[in-house]
Design an enzyme around this catalytic site. Sequence first.
Site, PDB file in Angstrom:
ATOM      1  CE  LYS A 488      55.973 -59.748 -56.469  1.00 11.42           C
ATOM      2  NZ  LYS A 488      55.575 -58.350 -56.562  1.00 11.42           N
ATOM      3  CE1 TYR A 715      79.125 -71.181 -32.933  1.00 20.15           C
ATOM      4  CE2 TYR A 715      76.910 -71.075 -33.856  1.00 20.15           C
ATOM      5  CZ  TYR A 715      78.208 -71.555 -33.891  1.00 20.15           C
ATOM      6  OH  TYR A 715      78.579 -72.420 -34.877  1.00 20.15           O
TER       7      TYR A 715
HETATM    8  C1  LIG Z   1      54.403 -58.035 -56.062  1.00 15.97           C
HETATM    9  C2  LIG Z   1      53.543 -57.152 -56.840  1.00 15.97           C
HETATM   10  C3  LIG Z   1      52.148 -57.236 -56.736  1.00 15.97           C
HETATM   11  C4  LIG Z   1      51.429 -58.116 -55.750  1.00 15.97           C
HETATM   12  O1  LIG Z   1      51.367 -57.502 -54.495  1.00 15.97           O
HETATM   13  P1  LIG Z   1      50.679 -58.240 -53.243  1.00 15.97           P
HETATM   14  O2  LIG Z   1      50.693 -57.253 -52.169  1.00 15.97           O
HETATM   15  O3  LIG Z   1      51.534 -59.420 -52.969  1.00 15.97           O
HETATM   16  O4  LIG Z   1      49.335 -58.604 -53.698  1.00 15.97           O
HETATM   17  C5  LIG Z   1      51.392 -56.469 -57.595  1.00 15.97           C
HETATM   18  N1  LIG Z   1      51.970 -55.645 -58.496  1.00 15.97           N
HETATM   19  C6  LIG Z   1      53.309 -55.507 -58.602  1.00 15.97           C
HETATM   20  C7  LIG Z   1      53.876 -54.572 -59.599  1.00 15.97           C
HETATM   21  C8  LIG Z   1      54.142 -56.245 -57.774  1.00 15.97           C
HETATM   22  O5  LIG Z   1      55.470 -56.112 -57.870  1.00 15.97           O
END
Ligand SMILES: *Cc1c(COP(=O)(O)O)cnc(C)c1O
Length: 821
Positions: A488, A715
């Site tokens: 993702k 700045y």
């Molecule tokens: C992002 C996510 C993961 C992965 O988590 P990590 O800590 O990056 O391993 C697993 N399950 C769900 C539902 C997520 O949204």
Amino acid sequence: MYTLRELATAISGELHAASEQAVIEHLLTDSRKIIFPATSLFFALHSSRRDGHSFIAEVYERGVRNFVVERKFDHSSFSDANFIVVDSTLHALQALAAWHRSKFKYPVIGITGSNGKTIVKEWLYQLLSPDFNIVRSPRSYNSQTGVPLSVWNMNETHTLAIFEAGISLRGEMEKLEHVIKPDLGVFTTIGDAHSEGFMNIQEKVREKAKLFTDAREVVFCRDKKDIAIAIDHIETAKKFDWSKGGNAKLNVQEIQKNEQSTSIKMHFKKADFEVLIPFTDDASIENAITCCCVCLSLNLAPAVIAERMQLLQAVDMRLQLLPAINNNAIINDSYSFDLNAFQIAIDFLLQQNQYTRHCIIISDLPERYTADHYKQLIAMVVSKKIRRLITIGPKWKALHIIPDQQNFLLEQYDQTEEFVHQFNTNHFRNEAILLKGARVFEFEKLVQLFDKKVHQTVMSINLTAIAHNLKEYQRELKPGVKLMAMVKAYGYGSGSAEVANVLQFHKVDYLAVAYADEGIDLRKSGIRMPLMVLNVDEAAFEAVVEYNLEPELYSFEILQSFIAFVKHQGIQSYPVHIKLDTGMHRLGFEEKDVDELLEILKENKNSIVVKSALSHLAASEDPGEDAFTKHQIDTFVRCCDRIAAVLPYTFIRHISNSAAIFRHHEAQFDMVRLGIGLYGVDSAAEHQLALQTVATLKTTIAQLRMVKAGDTIGYNRRGKVERDSLIATIRIGYADGFSRNLGYGTGKVWINGRLYPVIGTVCMDMTMIDVTGAEDIKVGDEVEIFGPNLPIQQVSQWSKTIAYEILTGISQRVKRVYLEE
Ligand SMILES: *Cc1c(COP(=O)(O)O)cnc(C)c1O
């Protein structure tokens, strides 16, 4: 070329053959890498995760008829294939290579050490090529399987072999020693990296030194005590040692670093000589001295060595995928034209499914290659179904290739200049292009044609490290547990299609994205694996079905509306995932909802199929919250049990994210979801896994100036200069994802081996760094923001956030470059 009968005898295997006279030219250990099926012998190797025997049917389908298998395998259903049955396929592969090796009398150099193996091998190749026809390990093939495959490339036309050997466990070097049987040994150096398999450094050195058990002579640095002790123990070998201390065969008297070169004065056999190398870093200097010793041992004259040393070229074994104009990407690989090396590059090219076409631009090969070799390369291109080939050079033209494939595009040019002259950007669009040019053809000119001019901030993503990290986590899994990789948010900022291609190649079971759009992009990039979408809404249903995405359903509303949608479309048994809320309180059905949920599932059993039930842990990385995690796991089990009692089929249960995979073994159930760990970040504090850095963010210095004490920087005049200072302006700002929290000295960056603080506020596109006291710093120097020298966890602490936010916050205008080692 051997007959199957000869090979079976060589490895003491039982031959069950339909045709014993089958001839074997190629060894195959990876079902994805078939090129010449008819003359290949497939070894069904197994690792902790995968058993090569389970790929035999697939390999057979693709035309391979010769196999080496273990006793347990039932080959009775493959009546027209040939099987050699052995106790261990790995041992058989090694025995075969050892037997093949024993047929050659020319010298073999065996190289080991923790660092520098590949560089020394490649430099020796550069230095010795004028005198020898050399066979060498492709890239860094130095493992238990890589070494036998390298040695298999030896043939009568060669006059020297150079192989590297790397080990990570006790007992492994003995096996490699049998295969390589080096005449001349080289121990490069020892570091403390990768020590896990050994008790201590002495043990590691002793193990590695076993490569030289039968060697005639060994090259090493006497100043490295541990190495010297281990080598001195090998009584049979002569010692070719070098030292800066004056008591060795070759003594280094003076090292003088210039701007871009280093002169090394040495004393050998009562005579002084000097070499100049075009490098200034310490590792290169040591490697060069080691190479000198090897050349001397092979009786090259010091004057000849000195002449060739000046011309040493940097070795970059990595394949890089660079974004190019018109949505193309290029892989520039000027490395060897040997079949293995060519195949590795083609495999990397073909992994880039996100491009609609794959193209190879290849120059004439260096002198030593024969017409036969050209034909083999063409056969490989054809068998890999590459549809566009551009050749540059008169030799290719003279071959009169007539492709017997349809839609095969062949373009031929006499010279690089001619191609450059006729180049039209519109002729390349959405293609992955492999550039394979011998040095004299100067393919740098082609790289320039394709290069996309963007500002010089680059995030490089090491795809090999992703594969390594995946394996680290897979080792933690109980047998049979599946793995879903989280890609993702643009693969945690690393690039979705590029990362997903690696994961597809390594056969993970599932991918997950946050939104349908991300899933659609992956499908359009050629990702065919099952894909779960964490967060769908009604507007996306049509696309979800069209692209075969599997939605996670987390509420009655979304469940009912999805069911209504599939019914309306007349779809049956659509795969979905049921999200349970066990304490995170983000998305999901609660325990009290399960009865009602089950009613709906029962009623609609023809419309949807529950592929999995999942939940998410709120604090799996935190030992202080382990009781809560346990409570979440218990709730999850209760809910799943109730669902299982009603559904007439089985489904996958999963709750673990990266940290839970090794912190809560009992929660692996049927599958785990690996996210941040894949990208090289260990979110738990224990750091139990040897993860490799995946993302490196670098920029460059745009300007340097001296600023007087009392002046201010940036700045609102927020950076006060207390002493006369040297200030560097670097090409990165908060619009790139370099947080404003890093301002006023809180954050630091890494330049030429040292950390320097930010001064003043971080601007939108630029940041000022206080580099006072830095010597030899100049405009254009590289600046590491995070990466191997500056861990992202450190940067996230300075920014008062977590590595997840930093990775996903690197803006899209930062160019991504992909590396494969
Ligand atoms: C992002 C996510 C993961 C992965 O988590 P990590 O800590 O990056 O391993 C697993 N399950 C769900 C539902 C997520 O949204």
